[in-house]
Design a protein around this motif. Structure first.
Motif, PDB file in Angstrom:
ATOM      1  N   SER A   1      29.783   8.230 -38.473  1.00 53.63           N
ATOM      2  CA  SER A   1      30.975   7.378 -39.124  1.00 53.63           C
ATOM      3  C   SER A   1      30.644   5.900 -38.455  1.00 53.63           C
ATOM      4  CB  SER A   1      32.190   7.772 -38.403  1.00 53.63           C
ATOM      5  OG  SER A   1      32.492   7.785 -37.273  1.00 53.63           O
ATOM      6  N   SER A   2      31.415   4.985 -39.268  1.00 56.73           N
ATOM      7  CA  SER A   2      31.283   3.614 -38.894  1.00 56.73           C
ATOM      8  C   SER A   2      32.801   2.886 -39.436  1.00 56.73           C
ATOM      9  CB  SER A   2      30.242   2.800 -39.569  1.00 56.73           C
ATOM     10  OG  SER A   2      30.235   1.501 -39.373  1.00 56.73           O
ATOM     11  N   ARG A   3      33.854   3.089 -38.439  1.00 53.92           N
ATOM     12  CA  ARG A   3      35.162   2.574 -38.712  1.00 53.92           C
ATOM     13  C   ARG A   3      35.177   1.371 -37.873  1.00 53.92           C
ATOM     14  NH1 ARG A   3      37.285   8.611 -38.066  1.00 53.92           N
ATOM     15  NH2 ARG A   3      35.326   8.424 -36.733  1.00 53.92           N
ATOM     16  N   THR A   4      34.393   0.748 -37.446  1.00 57.61           N
ATOM     17  CA  THR A   4      34.200  -0.464 -36.360  1.00 57.61           C
ATOM     18  C   THR A   4      33.531  -1.610 -36.712  1.00 57.61           C
ATOM     19  OG1 THR A   4      34.398   1.268 -34.550  1.00 57.61           O
ATOM     20  CG2 THR A   4      34.002  -0.934 -34.034  1.00 57.61           C
ATOM     21  N   VAL A   5      33.993  -2.545 -36.450  1.00 57.79           N
ATOM     22  CA  VAL A   5      33.658  -4.086 -36.907  1.00 57.79           C
ATOM     23  C   VAL A   5      33.278  -4.878 -35.371  1.00 57.79           C
ATOM     24  CG1 VAL A   5      33.334  -6.281 -37.889  1.00 57.79           C
ATOM     25  CG2 VAL A   5      34.288  -4.103 -39.081  1.00 57.79           C
ATOM     26  N   LYS A   6      32.077  -5.184 -34.920  1.00 58.42           N
ATOM     27  CA  LYS A   6      31.653  -5.862 -33.768  1.00 58.42           C
ATOM     28  C   LYS A   6      31.673  -7.492 -33.842  1.00 58.42           C
ATOM     29  CE  LYS A   6      29.665  -6.372 -29.518  1.00 58.42           C
ATOM     30  NZ  LYS A   6      28.325  -5.669 -29.485  1.00 58.42           N
ATOM     31  N   PHE A   7      32.384  -7.915 -32.975  1.00 57.91           N
ATOM     32  CA  PHE A   7      32.507  -9.423 -32.951  1.00 57.91           C
ATOM     33  C   PHE A   7      31.639  -9.822 -31.499  1.00 57.91           C
ATOM     34  CE2 PHE A   7      35.625  -8.677 -36.069  1.00 57.91           C
ATOM     35  CZ  PHE A   7      35.454 -10.044 -36.877  1.00 57.91           C
ATOM     36  N   ALA A   8      31.244 -11.003 -31.478  1.00 59.35           N
ATOM     37  CA  ALA A   8      30.820 -11.631 -30.186  1.00 59.35           C
ATOM     38  C   ALA A   8      31.444 -12.772 -29.914  1.00 59.35           C
ATOM     39  CB  ALA A   8      29.220 -11.917 -30.077  1.00 59.35           C
TER      40      ALA A   8
ATOM     41  N   GLU B   1      29.265 -24.614 -12.769  1.00 59.84           N
ATOM     42  CA  GLU B   1      29.040 -25.507 -11.530  1.00 59.84           C
ATOM     43  C   GLU B   1      27.718 -25.997 -11.637  1.00 59.84           C
ATOM     44  OE1 GLU B   1      30.256 -24.094  -7.800  1.00 59.84           O
ATOM     45  OE2 GLU B   1      32.316 -23.591  -8.654  1.00 59.84           O
ATOM     46  N   ASN B   2      26.735 -25.591 -12.527  1.00 59.14           N
ATOM     47  CA  ASN B   2      25.470 -25.948 -12.573  1.00 59.14           C
ATOM     48  C   ASN B   2      25.192 -26.681 -13.776  1.00 59.14           C
ATOM     49  OD1 ASN B   2      25.745 -23.834 -14.389  1.00 59.14           O
ATOM     50  ND2 ASN B   2      23.681 -23.250 -14.249  1.00 59.14           N
ATOM     51  N   LEU B   3      26.153 -27.257 -14.598  1.00 57.56           N
ATOM     52  CA  LEU B   3      25.898 -27.937 -15.728  1.00 57.56           C
ATOM     53  C   LEU B   3      26.235 -29.486 -15.340  1.00 57.56           C
ATOM     54  CD1 LEU B   3      27.132 -25.516 -18.670  1.00 57.56           C
ATOM     55  CD2 LEU B   3      24.831 -25.936 -17.657  1.00 57.56           C
ATOM     56  N   ASP B   4      25.350 -30.437 -15.819  1.00 60.87           N
ATOM     57  CA  ASP B   4      25.693 -31.953 -15.576  1.00 60.87           C
ATOM     58  C   ASP B   4      26.247 -32.238 -16.901  1.00 60.87           C
ATOM     59  OD1 ASP B   4      25.851 -34.420 -14.829  1.00 60.87           O
ATOM     60  OD2 ASP B   4      23.723 -34.864 -14.852  1.00 60.87           O
ATOM     61  N   CYS B   5      27.569 -32.519 -17.146  1.00 58.12           N
ATOM     62  CA  CYS B   5      28.335 -32.892 -18.107  1.00 58.12           C
ATOM     63  C   CYS B   5      29.227 -34.019 -17.898  1.00 58.12           C
ATOM     64  CB  CYS B   5      28.857 -31.775 -18.908  1.00 58.12           C
ATOM     65  SG  CYS B   5      28.384 -30.293 -19.137  1.00 58.12           S
ATOM     66  N   GLU B   6      29.483 -34.930 -18.765  1.00 54.63           N
ATOM     67  CA  GLU B   6      30.490 -36.182 -18.779  1.00 54.63           C
ATOM     68  C   GLU B   6      31.715 -35.577 -18.945  1.00 54.63           C
ATOM     69  OE1 GLU B   6      29.268 -39.257 -21.353  1.00 54.63           O
ATOM     70  OE2 GLU B   6      27.088 -39.451 -20.607  1.00 54.63           O
ATOM     71  N   HIS B   7      32.015 -34.886 -19.537  1.00 57.23           N
ATOM     72  CA  HIS B   7      33.394 -34.351 -19.846  1.00 57.23           C
ATOM     73  C   HIS B   7      33.585 -32.586 -19.560  1.00 57.23           C
ATOM     74  CE1 HIS B   7      34.151 -38.189 -21.524  1.00 57.23           C
ATOM     75  NE2 HIS B   7      33.048 -37.913 -22.416  1.00 57.23           N
ATOM     76  N   SER B   8      34.349 -32.367 -18.805  1.00 61.17           N
ATOM     77  CA  SER B   8      34.609 -31.003 -18.458  1.00 61.17           C
ATOM     78  C   SER B   8      34.731 -29.978 -19.714  1.00 61.17           C
ATOM     79  CB  SER B   8      35.567 -30.559 -17.611  1.00 61.17           C
ATOM     80  OG  SER B   8      36.953 -30.989 -18.172  1.00 61.17           O
ATOM     81  N   HIS B   9      35.111 -30.420 -20.687  1.00 57.08           N
ATOM     82  CA  HIS B   9      35.323 -29.607 -21.959  1.00 57.08           C
ATOM     83  C   HIS B   9      34.154 -29.127 -22.690  1.00 57.08           C
ATOM     84  CE1 HIS B   9      35.130 -33.364 -24.277  1.00 57.08           C
ATOM     85  NE2 HIS B   9      34.764 -32.579 -25.067  1.00 57.08           N
ATOM     86  N   THR B  10      33.094 -29.928 -22.302  1.00 58.18           N
ATOM     87  CA  THR B  10      31.738 -29.502 -22.719  1.00 58.18           C
ATOM     88  C   THR B  10      30.994 -28.543 -21.903  1.00 58.18           C
ATOM     89  OG1 THR B  10      30.647 -31.475 -21.741  1.00 58.18           O
ATOM     90  CG2 THR B  10      31.555 -31.789 -23.995  1.00 58.18           C
ATOM     91  N   CYS B  11      31.565 -28.122 -20.738  1.00 59.61           N
ATOM     92  CA  CYS B  11      30.917 -27.387 -19.665  1.00 59.61           C
ATOM     93  C   CYS B  11      31.668 -26.018 -19.659  1.00 59.61           C
ATOM     94  CB  CYS B  11      30.841 -27.927 -18.509  1.00 59.61           C
ATOM     95  SG  CYS B  11      29.897 -29.666 -18.384  1.00 59.61           S
ATOM     96  N   ILE B  12      32.304 -25.585 -20.557  1.00 61.72           N
ATOM     97  CA  ILE B  12      33.105 -24.220 -20.380  1.00 61.72           C
ATOM     98  C   ILE B  12      32.521 -23.194 -21.014  1.00 61.72           C
ATOM     99  CG2 ILE B  12      35.020 -25.462 -19.644  1.00 61.72           C
ATOM    100  CD1 ILE B  12      36.239 -25.044 -22.370  1.00 61.72           C
ATOM    101  N   GLY B  13      31.219 -23.338 -21.700  1.00 52.01           N
ATOM    102  CA  GLY B  13      30.504 -22.194 -22.100  1.00 52.01           C
ATOM    103  C   GLY B  13      30.992 -22.291 -23.953  1.00 52.01           C
ATOM    104  N   VAL B  14      30.255 -21.150 -24.453  1.00 55.30           N
ATOM    105  CA  VAL B  14      30.451 -21.005 -25.965  1.00 55.30           C
ATOM    106  C   VAL B  14      31.563 -20.339 -26.283  1.00 55.30           C
ATOM    107  CG1 VAL B  14      29.049 -20.281 -27.802  1.00 55.30           C
ATOM    108  CG2 VAL B  14      27.796 -21.542 -26.161  1.00 55.30           C
ATOM    109  N   ALA B  15      32.171 -20.626 -27.334  1.00 54.42           N
ATOM    110  CA  ALA B  15      33.206 -20.012 -28.112  1.00 54.42           C
ATOM    111  C   ALA B  15      32.788 -19.765 -29.522  1.00 54.42           C
ATOM    112  CB  ALA B  15      34.615 -20.416 -27.965  1.00 54.42           C
ATOM    113  N   ASN B  16      32.365 -18.624 -30.146  1.00 57.67           N
ATOM    114  CA  ASN B  16      31.687 -18.563 -31.137  1.00 57.67           C
ATOM    115  C   ASN B  16      32.623 -18.316 -32.346  1.00 57.67           C
ATOM    116  OD1 ASN B  16      28.975 -18.073 -30.010  1.00 57.67           O
ATOM    117  ND2 ASN B  16      29.404 -15.874 -29.898  1.00 57.67           N
ATOM    118  N   TYR B  17      33.938 -18.277 -31.918  1.00 59.26           N
ATOM    119  CA  TYR B  17      35.009 -18.433 -33.060  1.00 59.26           C
ATOM    120  C   TYR B  17      36.275 -19.082 -32.392  1.00 59.26           C
ATOM    121  CZ  TYR B  17      32.840 -14.246 -35.019  1.00 59.26           C
ATOM    122  OH  TYR B  17      31.720 -13.441 -35.595  1.00 59.26           O
TER     123      TYR B  17
END
Length: 560
Positions: free
Chosen positions: A298-305, A321-337
């Protein structure tokens, strides 16, 4: 008349026991919390008709019955894995070069070169599992040399990055004018020309999606049967395919095997919502591919990342802590949505009866998912719909409480908790000591009775496959072969087995027929070679399955 009625009832009783298998003298753990232990079980066709003691079980015996003396062996419900990637693992075992576990760069290069030389002149070279430290800055031109100019996709061990040859880059029509997709990127030379690596959603939408489709139908079936046979051999009778990316590459091979009667595992497969694609395009595909199915498929599931891995792509509240960014909001990772897009999609799919399954690793990403489901719950009760968040690396305590209240399942990878080489080398420098101490603390979830937990290896993205290794890790809080102090609270063997049986059956929508040994449920069970409940817990990983039974039929028998 009374004698006739008695004779009729006697005939009915005789027919009901005809051909039954009666298992006696066993140590049977049922995963039925109303009756956890038994010594005997009776199977009639594909169903269990009795679980209890030897005397009552033997009362079912007639001339057609088969009595199987377990001689004290341990019998368990069949196991489930609620997060696995068969469309990657199967090809790895057959037609794709498997680089998982290759520790030396020169050895990896040699294997790629030799594998490529065996392919047709213009044939694809496909490989999985290289270590990031080996080729993370390598170029397409370097790969061209290794593969003799052939089109090639070499995926690193997390599956979130791919190394592409020049012909592969051209195949996907990526050039210096191609913009990076949301949630992904192309490594580039100074002039903007793609240099060889596709990362996160750039890779997911290209090589990760396409690799299974590059196999012929016959190859797909051979590959899928290989991984299913491997699953059966370690006791799995049910799985959740956590990323069935396309009908052509994944869905159809399951359907073909099921139609042929060759699907020997219960499957719930997740159709994947691809964030780089617009929602309309996604929904056309997702709606077409939904499969109400049956007990086997069956497939009753939808996957998001929602995000990526916590080296720099998991979506966090506080900067890396390992990213050299001028603004902190650019250093918090990726939000795909964005929250708005995620909420819109969740509402649409839940109203259509879909179950949501979300990859979320960072604390901000996890909270965003819960926020959306919490909002939907105001007008549409979701508690019994089994929505899932998988990985939950850095989940906040208050978000665990929210998940408990909303009935959100937290699906985890037990082998990540003890912190392996990858975690120490790449994640620790990225997030710092304080957050590293909190990451992967899945033991805190196992301890709670109000939180629904699912477990699975994420194989082959994670190298551990055996449920017995994962059970040992849950019990001891350290990985097999590692000389270290337990990281977290240890659990009982009973709790670990419940996670792989009734809990995971619940995650995969099969708890009403399987996951525990109870009268009326399907005869899905395994017999193992040692008593995992009394041995030294550090030896649980050595467990061998002697017999795997699905729907009353033996699908694996250890001949040794």
């Amino acid at each position: 008349m009374k004698r006739l009625i008695i004779s009729v009832f006697a005939l009915i009783n005789t027919l009901s026991v005809m051909g039954q298998d009666i298992y006696t003298n066993g140590k049977i753990f049922t995963s039925n919390k109303q009756q956890l232990w038994a010594s005997a079980m009776v199977v009639d066709g594909d169903k269990i008709v009795y679980v209890g003691n030897n005397n009552k079980a033997l009362s079912y015996q007639n001339e057609q019955s088969k009595v199987i003396d377990l001689e004290g062996k341990t019998l368990l419900p069949g196991l489930y894995d609620s997060h696995i990637h068969p469309s990657i693992a199967g090809p790895n075992m057959t037609f794709v070069l498997d680089l998982f576990g290759v520790q030396n760069k020169e050895e990896a290069e040699r294997l790629i070169r030799e594998f490529a030389a065996k392919q047709p002149k213009d044939g694809w070279v496909l490989a999985n599992g290289y270590k990031i430290k080996h080729f993370d800055s390598s170029t397409a031109q370097e790969l061209d040399e290794l593969v003799g100019g052939r089109p090639a996709i070499i995926c690193e061990e997390s599956q979130h990055t791919g190394w592409y040859s020049s012909k592969a880059i051209a195949y996907f029509d990526v050039n210096k004018d191609t913009p990076d997709p949301d949630g992904g990127s192309y490594d580039r030379f100074e002039d903007g020309t793609p240099s060889g690596h596709f990362r996160e959603k750039a890779h997911i939408a290209a090589g990760f999606l396409t690799t299974p489709e590059l196999l012929t139908k016959e190859q797909q079936e051979i590959a899928m049967k290989a991984i299913i046979d491997k699953c059966n051999s370690v006791g799995f009778i049910g799985i959740e395919d956590a990323a069935a990316l396309s009908a052509k590459g994944t869905d159809d091979v399951y359907k073909r095997l099921h139609k042929k009667g060759e699907l020997t595992i219960r499957v719930e497969y997740n159709r994947t919502h691809l964030s780089p694609l617009d929602d309309s395009t996604n929904n056309i595909s997702l709606n077409k591919r939904r499969l109400e199915g049956d007990e086997m498929l069956s497939s009753r599931t939808v996957k998001f990342a929602i995000d990526g891995i916590p080296t720099d792509k998991a979506f966090l509240f506080e900067p890396y802590e390992n990213l050299d960014c001028e603004h902190s909001h650019t250093c918090i990772g990726v939000a795909n949505y964005s929250k708005e897009r995620l909420l819109k999609n969740f509402k649409y799919l839940i109203e259509k009866g879909e179950r949501i399954y979300v990859h979320a690793e960072g604390d901000a990403g996890i909270s965003r998912v819960i926020d959306c489901l919490e909002e939907i719950n105001k007008t549409h009760a979701i508690k019994n719909e089994r929505h899932v968040i998988t990985h939950v690396d850095l989940i906040k305590a208050e978000d665990i409480d929210r998940c408990a209240k909303l009935g959100i399942i937290l699906q985890v990878q037990p082998q990540w908790q003890p912190l392996d080489e990858f975690a120490n080398s790449y994640i620790k420098p990225a997030i710092g000591e304080e957050r590293f101490d909190r990451i992967y603390r899945y033991d805190r979830l196992y301890q709670r009775d109000d939180v629904i937990v699912g477990v699975g290896a994420d194989f082959p993205t994670g190298p551990v496959f055996s449920p017995w290794e994962m059970i040992q890790t849950i019990v001891t809080c350290k990985n097999v072969g590692e000389d270290m102090q337990p990281r977290g609270y240890t659990s009982s063997v009973e709790k670990a087995v419940l996670l792989f049986t009734i809990n995971n059956a619940f995650v995969t929508f099969r708890d009403y027929i399987s996951g525990s040994l109870e009268e009326g449920k399907k005869a899905d069970f395994i017999i193992i070679d040692q008593d995992i409940f009394t041995i030294d817990p550090h030896d649980i990983h050595k467990t061998k399955v002697l017999k795997t039974v699905l729907n009353g039929k033996t699908i694996y028998q250890n001949e040794k």
